[in-house]
Design an enzyme around this catalytic site. Structure first.
Site, PDB file in Angstrom:
ATOM      1  N   HIS A 586       0.816  -1.218   0.000  1.00  0.00           N
ATOM      2  CA  HIS A 586       0.000   0.000   0.000  1.00  0.00           C
ATOM      3  C   HIS A 586       0.849   1.268   0.000  1.00  0.00           C
ATOM      4  O   HIS A 586       0.336   2.366  -0.242  1.00  0.00           O
ATOM      5  CB  HIS A 586      -0.935   0.008   1.214  1.00  0.00           C
ATOM      6  CG  HIS A 586      -2.307   0.497   0.898  1.00  0.00           C
ATOM      7  ND1 HIS A 586      -2.543   1.586   0.070  1.00  0.00           N
ATOM      8  CD2 HIS A 586      -3.530   0.066   1.286  1.00  0.00           C
ATOM      9  CE1 HIS A 586      -3.841   1.796  -0.022  1.00  0.00           C
ATOM     10  NE2 HIS A 586      -4.468   0.878   0.694  1.00  0.00           N
ATOM     11  N   ASP A 590      -2.292   2.058  -4.473  1.00  0.00           N
ATOM     12  CA  ASP A 590      -3.574   2.261  -3.802  1.00  0.00           C
ATOM     13  C   ASP A 590      -4.577   1.349  -4.504  1.00  0.00           C
ATOM     14  O   ASP A 590      -4.228   0.636  -5.448  1.00  0.00           O
ATOM     15  CB  ASP A 590      -4.011   3.727  -3.825  1.00  0.00           C
ATOM     16  CG  ASP A 590      -4.030   4.313  -5.237  1.00  0.00           C
ATOM     17  OD1 ASP A 590      -4.131   3.532  -6.217  1.00  0.00           O
ATOM     18  OD2 ASP A 590      -3.963   5.544  -5.365  1.00  0.00           O
TER      19      ASP A 590
END
Length: 613
Positions: A586, A590
Site C-alpha cells: 500500500h 492504492d
C-alpha cells in the site's frame, strides 16, 4: 618487512574519526597502502609525521582518544618511547620503575606507562601489510580471523607476523556470493590439500541463501589447509575456510594448523584446572572497561555475550577488543557464565559484606529461576519423539525476508476471475501446429504487458529513501519450488519477449533452480513476482510480497462453472475460470492502481490473440 614509511596523513590533530576512516598512506616494501582506523574517537597526537622513514612495525605513530576534551592534554605528547626514556619526576618516584618495566615491551605498549600524565587513550601502531594479487589487506586483520590475535604491541606477535610474511599465505574467506548472503554451507570441495590452483579454479560448491554456486579462486598458489570440511554449515561470510600459500614447500608448515588453536588449548584446559583448584581462592578478574569499539560491540552482539562475560580483556586500560570476544567464543563461554562463576565467592562473603553488596551478589542466582520455565517450555515432554529437520540457507532467508514483509509492508488484496475459454482454444490450436505453451506462459506474458501498460505498478519500495521507485525494465520473477525451498528466477524484459521465448526461458530457469545451478544474475532483482499453484488444484490463495518488490500475483487453477452466455438471451453453458489475487504494498499501490493493473491483466488473458501478435 621490518619497517614502513609514512607517505601521507589524511587526518590532523583534533579530527573526529570513525571505524573505516583512512588515516594515512603507509609505504611498505611492496606498495603504498591505506591505513584504516578501527575505532571511533578523535586524533589527539600524530607522533610520526609525513615523510617519517624506517618506522619499526609496532611503533606508535598516533594517539586516539574517545573524548574531544582530552585532545588538548596531548599537546606535548612525544610518544611512548620518549616518555619512557625521560627521567622520572621527583614528585613521582614510582614512575621510574614503571617506565623501566615497560621498556622491553613493544613501543605501542609503552604509552600506558605514562598514562598517569595523560587521559585514557589508544595508540595507533604501524601495521605489517601484505599484498594478495591486486588486493591489499592488513595481516593483523587476517590474524584476527585466524589466530584471534589483534594487537601488534607484543614482541612474540611481531615475530609471528614476520614468520607468516615469510610463508606468504592467503586466508581464504567465505565469500558473499549474493548481496543478501550472511552465511553459507560448504556442499563439497573440488580441491584437496596440496593441490596447485590457478585463477578460475573452482575451489568449492557453496550453498547460499539463493542457490548452490561455484566458489572460484582468484590467485595462483597451493592449497595448504582446508579449515571447513565439506558439509560445514552456517559459516559466516568472512570466516576463514582455507589457507593458500604461494610456494609448495610451505604446505607442511600448516599440517597441524587450526584457527585459534593456540588460544583455544588453554581455554579448553580451563574447566579441568578450575575443578582442581576449586578449594583455592579464585583468580582476580580483570575489570572490563565498558567503552567498546564498533568491532567489539558487533562481535558481542553476534555471540550473544555481554561485557561481563569477558573475563580478561587485553585492550589498553581494560578495554574489550574484538579478539577478546572471539577468544571467549572459542573457549565456549556462554552468556552469564562469568557472573555465575563469580557467584559462589560472593555468596561465601555474604554475611560479612555490606547489604548492598550482598544484594548485588544475589542477582545472578535470582535470574536462574526466571529462565527455568522458558527452558522447560522449549523442551519436549518426557516420552515424546520428534525429528529435527535442519533448515537450508534458502528456507532461512525465506523465513527472514517474508517475516520482514509481513511486519513492514501494509498489504492490500485485489481478486479477479478470468475466463479461460478463448485461451484454451488458442493453446489447442497452437499445439496442433507444434507449439506447446502452458497457461503459465500466457500468465507471464499477460502480467508483463499489463505492467508495461500501467508503468506506475512496475515499481519497488525504497525503504532508505521512503519512496516508490519506478523500474525501467519489466522483469518478471516466476516462483519455482525446489527441495531446498522457494526460489524466483527472473524473465528479464518479459514485455518484449514472445510467448515461445518466455516458455523456453521459464523451462530452462526452472530446471536450473531445481538442480541448484542458477547464477546470481538469474535470480537477483526482478520487479514483479508470479506464484502459480493452480497445478495443485487450488482455486485461490494470497501470496506474501517479496521485498523490495511491491506486488505479487497468486494464480489459482482453472475451474468449470455454469453460467449464461453473453447478451440478454445468452444460453446456459459451462465456462472455464481462473481466480487470481494481487497482493500489493500500500506504500506503492492504492486500490485504484491495483485495480487498473489487474484489469489490464484480465483483458490480455481473455483476449489471448493480443499477446501473440
Amino acid at each position: 618487512m621490518f619497517c614502513v614509511q609514512i607517505a601521507k596523513w589524511y587526518v590532523k590533530v583534533g579530527d573526529e574519526i570513525a571505524a573505516g576512516t583512512v588515516l594515512a598512506d603507509i609505504e611498505t616494501d611492496k606498495a603504498t597502502l591505506a591505513f584504516e582506523n578501527q575505532e571511533d574517537g578523535f586524533i589527539a597526537a600524530i607522533v610520526k609525521g609525513e615523510g617519517s622513514k624506517d618506522v619499526p612495525v609496532g611503533e606508535t605513530v598516533a594517539v586516539i582518544v574517545e573524548e574531544e576534551a582530552d585532545v588538548a592534554a596531548f599537546a606535548s605528547y612525544s610518544g611512548g618511547d620518549a616518555a619512557a626514556a625521560e627521567p622520572a619526576p621527583a614528585a613521582a618516584p614510582g614512575a621510574a620503575p614503571a617506565a623501566a618495566e615497560a621498556a622491553p615491551a613493544a613501543a605501542a605498549a609503552a604509552a600506558p606507562a605514562a598514562a598517569g600524565s595523560f587521559p585514557e587513550h589508544i595508540v595507533s601502531t604501524a601495521e605489517v601489510l601484505v599484498i594478495q594479487g591486486s588486493t591489499a589487506t592488513t595481516l593483523s586483520e587476517r590474524l584476527m580471523h585466524m589466530s584471534q590475535l589483534s594487537l601488534l604491541n607484543t614482541t612474540p606477535l611481531v615475530l609471528l607476523l614476520l614468520l607468516l610474511l615469510c610463508l606468504y599465505l592467503q586466508a581464504l574467506q567465505m565469500p558473499a556470493l549474493s548481496p543478501t548472503m550472511e552465511q553459507g554451507n560448504i556442499v563439497s570441495w573440488q580441491v584437496k590439500e596440496g593441490d596447485e590452483i590457478a585463477p578460475g579454479t573452482v575451489l568449492a560448491e557453496i550453498e547460499t541463501d539463493k542457490a548452490t554456486l561455484a566458489f572460484e579462486n582468484q590467485d595462483e598458489g597451493f592449497v595448504a589447509k582446508i579449515l571447513a570440511p565439506a558439509g560445514s554449515k552456517d559459516i559466516k561470510v568472512g570466516q576463514v575456510v582455507a589457507i593458500i600459500v604461494e610456494n609448495e614447500a610451505d604446505i607442511p608448515a600448516f599440517a597441524s594448523y587450526s584457527p585459534g588453536g593456540a588460544a583455544a588449548a588453554p581455554a579448553a584446559a580451563a574447566p579441568a584446572a578450575a575443578g582442581e583448584a576449586a578449594p583455592a581462592a579464585a583468580a582476580p578478574k580483570v575489570q572490563a572497561n565498558f567503552r567498546l569499539g564498533p568491532a567489539a560491540r558487533v562481535a558481542l552482539e553476534q555471540a550473544g555475550l555481554t561485557v561481563d562475560d569477558i573475563a580478561a580483556p587485553t585492550g589498553p586500560n581494560g578495554i574489550i577488543t574484538k579478539a577478546d570476544v572471539l577468544a571467549a567464543v572459542a573457549a565456549g563461554v556462554k552468556r552469564g557464565s562469568a557472573a555465575a562463576a563469580a557467584a559462589p565467592p560472593a555468596a561465601a562473603d555474604k554475611a560479612a559484606a555490606a547489604p548492598a553488596a550482598a544484594q548485588a551478589a544475589a542477582k545472578p542466582a535470582a535470574a536462574k529461576p526466571a529462565a527455568a520455565p522458558a527452558a522447560a517450555a522449549s523442551s519436549p515432554a518426557a516420552g515424546e519423539t520428534y525429528t529435527d529437520t535442519p533448515n537450508t540457507q534458502v528456507r532461512k532467508v525465506i523465513a527472514k525476508r517474508l517475516l520482514e514483509s509481513k511486519l513492514t509492508a501494509p498489504s492490500l488484496y485485489v481478486t479477479a476471475d478470468v475466463r479461460l475459454d478463448k485461451l484454451e482454444a488458442l493453446r489447442a490450436s497452437l499445439k496442433a501446429g507444434g507449439a506447446k505453451l502452458s497457461v503459465n506462459d500466457f500468465v507471464v506474458r499477460a502480467a508483463a504487458l499489463a505492467l508495461r501498460d500501467v508503468p506506475a505498478a512496475n515499481a519497488s519500495w525504497d525503504g532508505a529513501g521512503g519512496a516508490a521507485v519506478q523500474q525501467p525494465s519489466v522483469d518478471v520473477c516466476v516462483a519455482v519450488a525446489t527441495e531446498g525451498g522457494l526460489i524466483t528466477p527472473i524473465v528479464k524484459g518479459a514485455d518484449g519477449k514472445a510467448l515461445s521465448q518466455i516458455s523456453a526461458e521459464v523451462k530452462e530457469l526452472a530446471g536450473k533452480a531445481r538442480s541448484n545451478k542458477l547464477q546470481p544474475h538469474e535470480f537477483m532483482g526482478g520487479t514483479f513476482t508470479i506464484s502459480n499453484l493452480g497445478m495443485y488444484g487450488l482455486s485461490n490463495f494470497s501470496a506474501i510480497i517479496n521485498p523490495p518488490q511491491a506486488a505479487i500475483l497468486a494464480v489459482g487453477g482453472a475451474q468449470k462453472r455454469v453460467g449464461f452466455g453473453p447478451g440478454a438471451s445468452g444460453a446456459l453453458a459451462s465456462e472455464s475460470y481462473m481466480t487470481v489475487t494481487l497482493s500489493a504494498d500500500h506504500r506503492v499501490f492504492d486500490g485504484e492502481l491495483a485495480t487498473r493493473l489487474l484489469d489490464a491483466f484480465t483483458k490480455y488473458m481473455e483476449n489471448p490473440v493480443s499477446m501473440v501478435v
